[in-house]
Structures are given as structure tokens and as C-alpha cells.
Design a protein around this motif. Structure first.
Motif, PDB file in Angstrom:
ATOM      1  N   TRP B 101       0.886  -1.154  -0.068  1.00 29.24           N
ATOM      2  CA  TRP B 101      -0.061  -0.056   0.081  1.00 29.24           C
ATOM      3  C   TRP B 101       0.870   1.192   0.180  1.00 29.24           C
ATOM      4  O   TRP B 101       0.495   2.326  -0.576  1.00 29.24           O
ATOM      5  CB  TRP B 101      -0.888  -0.012   1.237  1.00 29.24           C
ATOM      6  CG  TRP B 101      -2.003  -0.797   1.029  1.00 29.24           C
ATOM      7  CD1 TRP B 101      -2.512  -2.091   1.496  1.00 29.24           C
ATOM      8  CD2 TRP B 101      -3.276  -0.736   0.108  1.00 29.24           C
ATOM      9  NE1 TRP B 101      -3.539  -2.726   0.905  1.00 29.24           N
ATOM     10  CE2 TRP B 101      -4.041  -1.781   0.007  1.00 29.24           C
ATOM     11  CE3 TRP B 101      -3.330   0.083  -1.108  1.00 29.24           C
ATOM     12  CZ2 TRP B 101      -5.171  -2.060  -0.958  1.00 29.24           C
ATOM     13  CZ3 TRP B 101      -4.525   0.109  -2.066  1.00 29.24           C
ATOM     14  CH2 TRP B 101      -5.297  -0.916  -1.897  1.00 29.24           C
ATOM     15  N   TYR B 104       1.934   1.763  -3.507  1.00 29.77           N
ATOM     16  CA  TYR B 104       0.465   2.083  -4.295  1.00 29.77           C
ATOM     17  C   TYR B 104       0.116   3.702  -3.986  1.00 29.77           C
ATOM     18  O   TYR B 104      -0.135   4.448  -4.995  1.00 29.77           O
ATOM     19  CB  TYR B 104      -0.758   1.261  -3.767  1.00 29.77           C
ATOM     20  CG  TYR B 104      -1.791   1.242  -4.985  1.00 29.77           C
ATOM     21  CD1 TYR B 104      -1.934   0.755  -6.267  1.00 29.77           C
ATOM     22  CD2 TYR B 104      -2.789   2.115  -4.767  1.00 29.77           C
ATOM     23  CE1 TYR B 104      -2.961   0.864  -6.997  1.00 29.77           C
ATOM     24  CE2 TYR B 104      -3.958   2.189  -5.393  1.00 29.77           C
ATOM     25  CZ  TYR B 104      -3.983   1.477  -6.660  1.00 29.77           C
ATOM     26  OH  TYR B 104      -5.102   1.721  -7.542  1.00 29.77           O
ATOM     27  N   SER B 172      -2.564  -0.557 -10.507  1.00 23.26           N
ATOM     28  CA  SER B 172      -2.751  -1.908 -10.050  1.00 23.26           C
ATOM     29  C   SER B 172      -2.364  -2.823 -10.954  1.00 23.26           C
ATOM     30  O   SER B 172      -1.725  -3.802 -10.714  1.00 23.26           O
ATOM     31  CB  SER B 172      -3.946  -2.170  -9.510  1.00 23.26           C
ATOM     32  OG  SER B 172      -5.145  -2.032 -10.025  1.00 23.26           O
ATOM     33  N   HIS B 249      -4.821  -6.293  -6.200  1.00 18.74           N
ATOM     34  CA  HIS B 249      -4.297  -5.946  -5.129  1.00 18.74           C
ATOM     35  C   HIS B 249      -3.923  -7.226  -4.422  1.00 18.74           C
ATOM     36  O   HIS B 249      -2.952  -7.549  -3.809  1.00 18.74           O
ATOM     37  CB  HIS B 249      -5.214  -5.125  -4.285  1.00 18.74           C
ATOM     38  CG  HIS B 249      -5.414  -3.747  -4.948  1.00 18.74           C
ATOM     39  ND1 HIS B 249      -4.321  -3.028  -5.272  1.00 18.74           N
ATOM     40  CD2 HIS B 249      -6.445  -2.855  -4.720  1.00 18.74           C
ATOM     41  CE1 HIS B 249      -4.988  -1.809  -5.826  1.00 18.74           C
ATOM     42  NE2 HIS B 249      -6.132  -1.623  -5.400  1.00 18.74           N
TER      43      HIS B 249
END
Lengths: 232, 263
Positions: B101, B104, B172, B249
Motif C-alpha cells: 500500500w 500504491y 494496480s 491488489h
């Protein structure tokens, strides 16, 4: 006191290829342990499993009673056999990075070691020689008050003088209540500092015992024993 | 831990991104000045040529800014997670989920920032003509919405949502493709590119097929159903992208947890 490191029926396969097979191992605290074996014997696989860089195919590893995860990673100081730092960073930035992520990182010890070696903390890694980068990595690892130090070939590829420095750094900086696992081919260089020896061959543990006991059993030094056992 | 990881992810690209932003700012000022002179001395051929050259340089700098940002973000992800730096990243006392994360969110922040800078630059250069740009969009809206029976607010919201979700899906998908590439011992980069193309094309084909089915169905109900077709198509696109994103993810986090293949 419980075991510091425990491997139970630990197996790692890469597809059909064997990594390590049915390893059972219990290590206590306060020991310097040599992890010895020829190329491809599974030393690095075992180390990567301990550090959480690989997931076992079966079996489990416990460090201080905990399964591999963030909690165990906070207790293990790992020195891989590659230069693994972001080379665009300055040494000082890397020190801050370690201090930020590892609560057991001792900044004063790191700076003292850098000063002793004449390494400028404002210098970027990419401007340094390979040997200096390796020294910086060793300083970072040995500046931690970890419970377990895992050093993969720390003296491979460096000159004899640098080997002496590395061994001196390890001996004078590790947390005395911790254990140190050193994987190497250069047995004669580290033999004198070992308490215990793990011999690994083709993914299996061949022998685990104290250095003295192993020397008595084979009637020779660990280096000679290794040459005899793994004679080509 | 996520905060610390994010801090270092953003810091690692900060210097280069500041240089990129500064270059865009300088190019914007240069283009603005060039346009001013071109307007004031429109009979001077030398100024006209200089202005055109400046416009080309300006356009190239904007395009380069976007490409540099995209390259940096994805290179950082690869180096940090699957290159040699992975030995440090995955021995930090952090969960793989947090590591993923942080990468991301930092990608999202950097790419949004560069998009915002580029759009702001275009509006600055356009100056008073920016009103014409807004007017152009109003004209599009009139042409699009007046002919069909659809709530313009709803459709506008859906379009904006669709752009945002597509943007998130793009990041993603690239991350997922990089993770898929790690399943190969050699040619991981080529494998990643192929994986990206396969995912993108598969999603596009799936969306086209669903849209075609919706169009056929709505056609049976006459012209009044066309507005509903557009709305449903947008909703389907957003839904497919969200589902795809969630799957990507999960795959990336699984790969980081269980399938590392560090060199």
C-alpha cells in the motif's frame, strides 16, 4: 530459556528442485554458529527462510517462539551476500532509515564505526567502492542490538585485511545475548570464532554440534573436516 | 509503519520530481512569454518561428514530465520489491500489505501531482483562452446530453468516477504485471510487459462484449433507452475495473508475502 531459533520439519522446494529438506534445528542464545556447506547445499535458502524472504513449502520456523513475521524481523539483523541498499542514498540517510525502522538500531555505534573506517556519512553509496559498500552494510547490521544476526557470506570476495576487519567488527559489536549465524566457504578464516557448527549438504543437515566436539569427533580442524567430507 | 514506508517512498522520488516540476514551471513561463510576443509581433516571422519552437519544447517537456513520473514510480516499485533492494524492504519489520500500500499510495500521489501540474500549466498558458476551453467542454456536454434522455449530473459524475477508477486500475495493473513477471526466472521484464498487455486487452475485450450486449438489449426498447445504455455501460466499466483492481491488489500482496523471487 526457550530456543532462539527453531526449525521444525522445514522444507523448501523450487518446483521440482530441492532447496532444503526436512530441517530440524534448535539454536540457543549467545552462540556464534558457522553454517557450512558447499555451493548449492541450501545455506542461502535456509537463511532466506529464517529472514522471511522465502516461505516454506512445509514445516515451520519459530524465532523466540514466534512465527516469521514483522515481529521476528524486528529481532533479526540480516546481511545478505549482495549489495542491497539504494545506491542513490547518502550513508547518513541510510542510517536514519535504519534508525526509523529498527528500534534496536544504535546510531552512535554506527557513527563510531564509520569514523573508525574514515567513511564520510555525507557520501553517496554509488560513489563508493564495492568493498566500502560492504563495510557500510556490515556496520548497519552490526549496529543493531538484534537477537539473531544472520550473515550470508560476510567475508566472501574481500581481501584478507578486510576479512580481519569484518570479523573484528562482528565480534566487538554483536549483542552478547544474541546468536550469530555466519554462512561461509572460508572456514579457516572464521573457525577460531565459532562456538557451534552446522554442516549442510544437499538440503539436509549433516551435522550440528559444538566446534570442539566436532573437532574431537573427526580428530582435525573444522576446515580439514570440511575438505574431507566434501572432497570432490 | 505504513506512514514511515510512505514517507521514504515519497522522499526517494522527491528530488527528481521537484526538478521535473521546476522544468514544467519554467517551460510554462517560457511558453507564456513566447505566446505574448507572438501575439504582439504577429508580423515578425522570426518571433513566429521562435514561438512555434517554444511551443514544441513546451509540449515535449509536458509529455516528458508525465513519462518520467510514470517511469520513476514503476521503477521504484520493481527495484524496491523485486530487485536487490528487496532484501532490505522485506526484512523490515513491516507487513507485506503495508509495503504494497505504501508503494500504491505513493504512486497515486506522484502521478496525481504530475497530472495536476500539467493541467495547471495548460490553463496558465491558455490564460483568458481557458474560458474557451471550458466553453468547448460545455459544447461537448450540450451535444452529448441534449440528444439523449439522461441525467447530465449523473453522467458527469459517472464519467469523472470512471476516469478516477481507470487511473487507479492502471497503477494496480502495472504493479500486478510486474508481480506476474516475477514468476519467470529469466526475461522478467518481457514477461511483465506481456502480462500487462494481456490484462489490459482482456479487460477491454470483456468491456466491449458487455457493452455490445447492453446495446443490443437497449436497442430493443427504442431510442429512449440509449441514455440508460450509456449510464449502464459506465457503471459496468467502473464495476469491472474495481473488481479487477481488487483481484490485482490481492495477487500483488500474495506475491509479496509468499512468492518472492529475489535475485
Amino acid at each position: 530459556m526457550g530456543a532462539l531459533l527453531e526449525c521444525r520439519n522445514l522444507t523448501k522446494r523450487y518446483g521440482n528442485k530441492r532447496g532444503v529438506e526436512q530441517i530440524n534445528l534448535v539454536l540457543g542464545s549467545g552462540r556464534i554458529i558457522g553454517l557450512l556447506g558447499p555451493n548449492g547445499s541450501g545455506k542461502t535458502t535456509l537463511i532466506k527462510l529464517i529472514c522471511g524472504l522465502l516461505t516454506p513449502t512445509s514445516g515451520e520456523i519459530l524465532i523466540n517462539g514466534s512465527k516469521i513475521g514483522p515481529e521476528t524481523k524486528a529481532q533479526v539483523a540480516y546481511l545478505p551476500d549482495v549489495t542491497y541498499l539504494d545506491e542513490s542514498m547518502k550513508v547518513k540517510q541510510i542510517l536514519d532509515y535504519f534508525a526509523d525502522f529498527y528500534p534496536d538500531f544504535n546510531m552512535h555505534r554506527a557513527i563510531d564505526m564509520l569514523e573508525a573506517l574514515g567513511i564520510n556519512p555525507r557520501e553517496r553509496l554509488k560513489t563508493m567502492s564495492k568493498g566500502t559498500k560492504e563495510k557500510v552494510q556490515l556496520i548497519l547490521v552490526m549496529s543493531r542490538d538484534a537477537k539473531l544476526y544472520v550473515l550470508d557470506e560476510p567475508i566472501g570476495g574481500v581481501d584478507p585485511a578486510a576479512r580481519d576487519f569484518i570479523l573484528h567488527t562482528i565480534l566487538s559489536n554483536y549483542n552478547k545475548e544474541a546468536s550469530v549465524i555466519i554462512s561461509t566457504h572460508l572456514i579457516s578464516d572464521i573457525e577460531q570464532i565459532l562456538d557451534d557448527v552446522i554442516v549442510i549438504r544437499e538440503g539436509h543437515i549433516l551435522e550440528v554440534s559444538g566446534k570442539e566436539a566436532m573437532c574431537n569427533k573427526y580428530g582435525c580442524s573444522i576446515n580439514d573436516m570440511f575438505r574431507e567430507v566434501f572432497r570432490c | 509503519m505504513l506512514g514511515k514506508l510512505l514517507k521514504y517512498d515519497l522522499k526517494s522520488n522527491a528530488v527528481i520530481m521537484c526538478i521535473v516540476f521546476a522544468a514544467v514551471a519554467v517551460a510554462t513561463v517560457g511558453e507564456k512569454v513566447a505566446l505574448y510576443f507572438a501575439h504582439e509581433y504577429d508580423d515578425n516571422p522570426y518571433i513566429g518561428i521562435s514561438s512555434m519552437s517554444m511551443t514544441m519544447i513546451y509540449a515535449m517537456i509536458l509529455i516528458a514530465a508525465v513519462f518520467i513520473a510514470v517511469f520513476l514510480v514503476f521503477r521504484r516499485f520493481y527495484n524496491n520489491c523485486f530487485g536487490k533492494e528487496g532484501y532490505l524492504t522485506f526484512t523490515l519489520p513491516a507487513k507485506a500489505t503495508h509495503i504494497y500500500w505504501s508503494k500504491y499510495i505513493s504512486a497515486l500521489i506522484i502521478l496525481t501531482a504530475v497530472a495536476a501540474i500539467v493541467i495547471a500549466s495548460l490553463f496558465v498558458v491558455a490564460g483568458n483562452d481557458a474560458r474557451d476551453i471550458l466553453g468547448f467542454f460545455k459544447d461537448i456536454k450540450t451535444v452529448m446530453f441534449d440528444g439523449i434522455d439522461v441525467n447530465p449530473v449523473l453522467l458527469t459524475v459517472l464519467y469523472i468516477l470512471s476516469v478516477v477508477v481507470s487511473f487507479l486500475f492502471f497503477i494496480s495493473t502495472v504493479y500486478c504485471a510486474i508481480c506476474i513477471g516475477q514468476n519467470f526466472k529469466v526475461h522478467t521484464l518481457i514477461a511483465s510487459i506481456v502480462a500487462y498487455l494481456i490484462i489490459s486487452w482482456s479487460v477491454s475485450i470483456l468491456l466491449s462484449m458487455i457493452s455490445a450486449v447492453i446495446l443490443v438489449v437497449s436497442d430493443r426498447f427504442g431510442d429512449t433507452a440509449f441514455g440508460k445504455y450509456i449510464i449502464i455501460s459506465e457503471i459496468v466499466q467502473i464495476t469491472v475495473h474495481i473488481i479487477g483492481m481488487i483481484a490485482e491488489h490481492f495477487y500483488c500482496i500474495h506475491k509479496m508475502k509468499k512468492g518472492l523471487n529475489l535475485k
